[in-house]
Design an enzyme around this catalytic site. Structure first.
Site, PDB file in Angstrom:
ATOM      1  N   LYS A  45       0.815  -1.177  -0.005  1.00  0.00           N
ATOM      2  CA  LYS A  45      -0.069   0.082   0.121  1.00  0.00           C
ATOM      3  C   LYS A  45       0.841   1.235   0.041  1.00  0.00           C
ATOM      4  CE  LYS A  45      -3.253   2.982   0.522  1.00  0.00           C
ATOM      5  NZ  LYS A  45      -4.361   3.001  -0.609  1.00  0.00           N
ATOM      6  N   MET A  73     -10.560   5.978  -0.624  1.00  0.00           N
ATOM      7  CA  MET A  73      -9.861   5.307   0.660  1.00  0.00           C
ATOM      8  C   MET A  73      -9.132   6.466   1.374  1.00  0.00           C
ATOM      9  SD  MET A  73     -10.997   2.375   0.266  1.00  0.00           S
ATOM     10  CE  MET A  73      -9.988   1.345   1.703  1.00  0.00           C
ATOM     11  N   LEU A  75      -5.702   7.177   1.229  1.00  0.00           N
ATOM     12  CA  LEU A  75      -4.393   6.713   1.687  1.00  0.00           C
ATOM     13  C   LEU A  75      -4.400   6.225   2.950  1.00  0.00           C
ATOM     14  CD1 LEU A  75      -1.947   9.235   0.300  1.00  0.00           C
ATOM     15  CD2 LEU A  75      -1.597   6.985   0.390  1.00  0.00           C
ATOM     16  N   CYS A 130      -2.453   9.596  -6.644  1.00  0.00           N
ATOM     17  CA  CYS A 130      -3.587   9.431  -5.575  1.00  0.00           C
ATOM     18  C   CYS A 130      -4.583  10.471  -6.006  1.00  0.00           C
ATOM     19  CB  CYS A 130      -3.136   9.431  -4.360  1.00  0.00           C
ATOM     20  SG  CYS A 130      -4.856   9.182  -3.107  1.00  0.00           S
ATOM     21  N   ILE A 192      -2.511   2.114 -15.413  1.00  0.00           N
ATOM     22  CA  ILE A 192      -2.938   3.604 -14.832  1.00  0.00           C
ATOM     23  C   ILE A 192      -3.502   3.271 -13.375  1.00  0.00           C
ATOM     24  CG2 ILE A 192      -4.002   4.247 -16.893  1.00  0.00           C
ATOM     25  CD1 ILE A 192      -6.792   3.524 -16.010  1.00  0.00           C
ATOM     26  N   ASN A 193      -3.451   4.251 -12.735  1.00  0.00           N
ATOM     27  CA  ASN A 193      -4.099   4.470 -11.534  1.00  0.00           C
ATOM     28  C   ASN A 193      -5.833   4.382 -11.738  1.00  0.00           C
ATOM     29  OD1 ASN A 193      -5.094   4.855  -8.667  1.00  0.00           O
ATOM     30  ND2 ASN A 193      -2.960   6.092  -8.368  1.00  0.00           N
ATOM     31  N   GLY A 249      -5.216  -1.903 -14.618  1.00  0.00           N
ATOM     32  CA  GLY A 249      -6.923  -1.325 -15.000  1.00  0.00           C
ATOM     33  C   GLY A 249      -7.563  -2.420 -15.796  1.00  0.00           C
ATOM     34  N   GLY A 271      -6.395  -4.991  -9.580  1.00  0.00           N
ATOM     35  CA  GLY A 271      -7.019  -4.242  -8.529  1.00  0.00           C
ATOM     36  C   GLY A 271      -8.453  -4.660  -7.941  1.00  0.00           C
TER      37      GLY A 271
HETATM   38  O1  RRO Z   1      -6.054   5.258  -0.965  1.00  0.00           O
HETATM   39  C1  RRO Z   1      -6.472   6.002  -1.985  1.00  0.00           C
HETATM   40  O2  RRO Z   1      -7.723   6.587  -1.808  1.00  0.00           O
HETATM   41  C2  RRO Z   1      -6.102   5.364  -3.335  1.00  0.00           C
HETATM   42  C3  RRO Z   1      -4.858   5.834  -3.790  1.00  0.00           C
HETATM   43 BR1  RRO Z   1      -3.358   6.083  -2.615  1.00  0.00          BR
HETATM   44  C4  RRO Z   1      -4.713   5.546  -5.102  1.00  0.00           C
HETATM   45  O3  RRO Z   1      -3.291   5.634  -5.536  1.00  0.00           O
HETATM   46  N1  RRO Z   1      -5.380   5.126  -5.908  1.00  0.00           N
HETATM   47  C5  RRO Z   1      -6.668   5.044  -5.379  1.00  0.00           C
HETATM   48  O4  RRO Z   1      -7.639   4.819  -6.120  1.00  0.00           O
HETATM   49  N2  RRO Z   1      -7.159   5.252  -4.104  1.00  0.00           N
END
Ligand code: RRO
Length: 312
Positions: A45, A73, A75, A130, A192-193, A249, A271
């Site tokens: 994480k 979330m 972080l 993020c 990707i994120n 992704g 994910g």
């Molecule tokens: O913790 C999160 O809310 C979060 C992070 Br750091 C991220 O890089 N990507 C995401 O979808 N959630």
């Protein structure tokens, strides 16, 4: 069937691993990913210097009809030292990715200095994307700041480093981010994120489904696959060949993994579907991928990598 990959001197016996944020916040979860016979590595994480509780709940939601997930979330993580102890003590033959996501440039530099000065001998992922910390934009949408951070990082950081990117949606932006990334000795790019700041509404109550940021959150899963594939493909076409690509992704089937590989991914992360299905997802995906490759006459995954065809 040979399903392996390399990033610099790191060898991966399997190409699948968790996406940062899923099944990687506690030592028990990290151990679960490492113990799977079908993962090539684990990513932690994203850490901040100190422990964070994250945003108020509900902060994660599975969208009906298998469309994907939305999260904010914020972080939540056990803090940099917790993950540093874990990676220092862990005996494993699999590479470990240590993900960091400072809330400021100085946080990132401080954590990277500590990693540089430590005995950690895995790979480091700098999360510049993020989407969920109120008041903090995704760093990698600011090209100038991204270049400035990487310039400072590479004045002292010599261990293998990659960046986690947000999705880009314009050809000009693919060109711009690739031009910047190509200036640095990056080991990999992870793309990707989640697609930041989506909004999902509950049909029965006309209410948002997560509490933070009035319902805005990062979208993952099948809804984002086309964007993920486009980013993997566009970056593979633009980045120096020394920079490997982790495709993340929209992976819910072996076919999805295969498509990431066709676009040029070296490793593929899971994910949303890992959150939904649990650790067994890796065995299913690897078997589905192997079946597809066999059917197509491949015996080595490398032969399929980047082989996407276009229409002439
Ligand atoms: O913790 C999160 O809310 C979060 C992070 Br750091 C991220 O890089 N990507 C995401 O979808 N959630």
């Amino acid at each position: 069937m040979q399903l392996t990959a390399n990033i610099q001197n790191y060898h991966f016996d399997h190409i699948l691993l968790n996406a940062a944020g899923v099944m990687c916040q506690t030592t028990t979860e990290l151990d679960t990913v490492l113990a799977s016979d079908y993962t090539g590595a684990v990513v932690t994480k994203s850490a901040t210097p100190a422990l964070r509780a994250g945003n108020p709940e509900p902060r994660y939601y599975e969208i009906p009809n298998h469309l994907g997930t939305i999260n904010s979330m914020g972080l939540p993580n056990a803090g940099f030292d917790y993950y540093m102890s874990y990676v220092s003590e862990k005996q494993t033959t699999k590479p470990i990715f240590f993900s960091v996501a400072g809330l400021s440039k100085q946080d990132n530099l401080d954590m990277l200095h500590q990693l540089q000065d430590s005995k950690f001998n895995g790979l480091v992922e700098l999360n510049l994307s993020c989407p969920n910390v109120p008041g903090k934009p995704q760093t990698a949408y600011d090209f100038e700041t991204t270049e400035q951070i990487l310039s400072e990082v590479f004045t002292f950081f010599t261990k293998p480093l990659g960046v986690k990117l947000p999705p880009y949606f314009d050809i000009a932006h693919f060109d711009m981010i690739a031009n910047i990334l190509n200036k640095f000795p990056l080991a990999f790019v992870n793309t990707i994120n989640s697609i930041g700041n989506g909004l999902v509404i509950d049909e029965d109550t006309d209410t948002v489904v997560i509490k933070p940021k009035s319902g805005f959150g990062g979208v993952g899963g099948p809804l984002v696959k086309a964007t993920a594939l486009a980013n993997v493909r566009a970056l593979r076409q633009r980045l120096n060949s020394s920079i490997k690509i982790i495709g993340t992704g929209g992976v819910t089937t072996g076919r999805d993994v295969y498509e990431h590989i066709l676009c040029g991914a070296d490793l593929v992360e899971v994910g949303s579907q890992l959150a939904i299905e649990g650790i067994g997802v890796f065995e299913r995906l690897e078997k589905e991928l192997a079946d597809i490759l066999t059917e197509k006459g491949y015996t080595i995954l490398d032969d399929a990598r980047g082989q996407l065809k276009t229409i002439s």
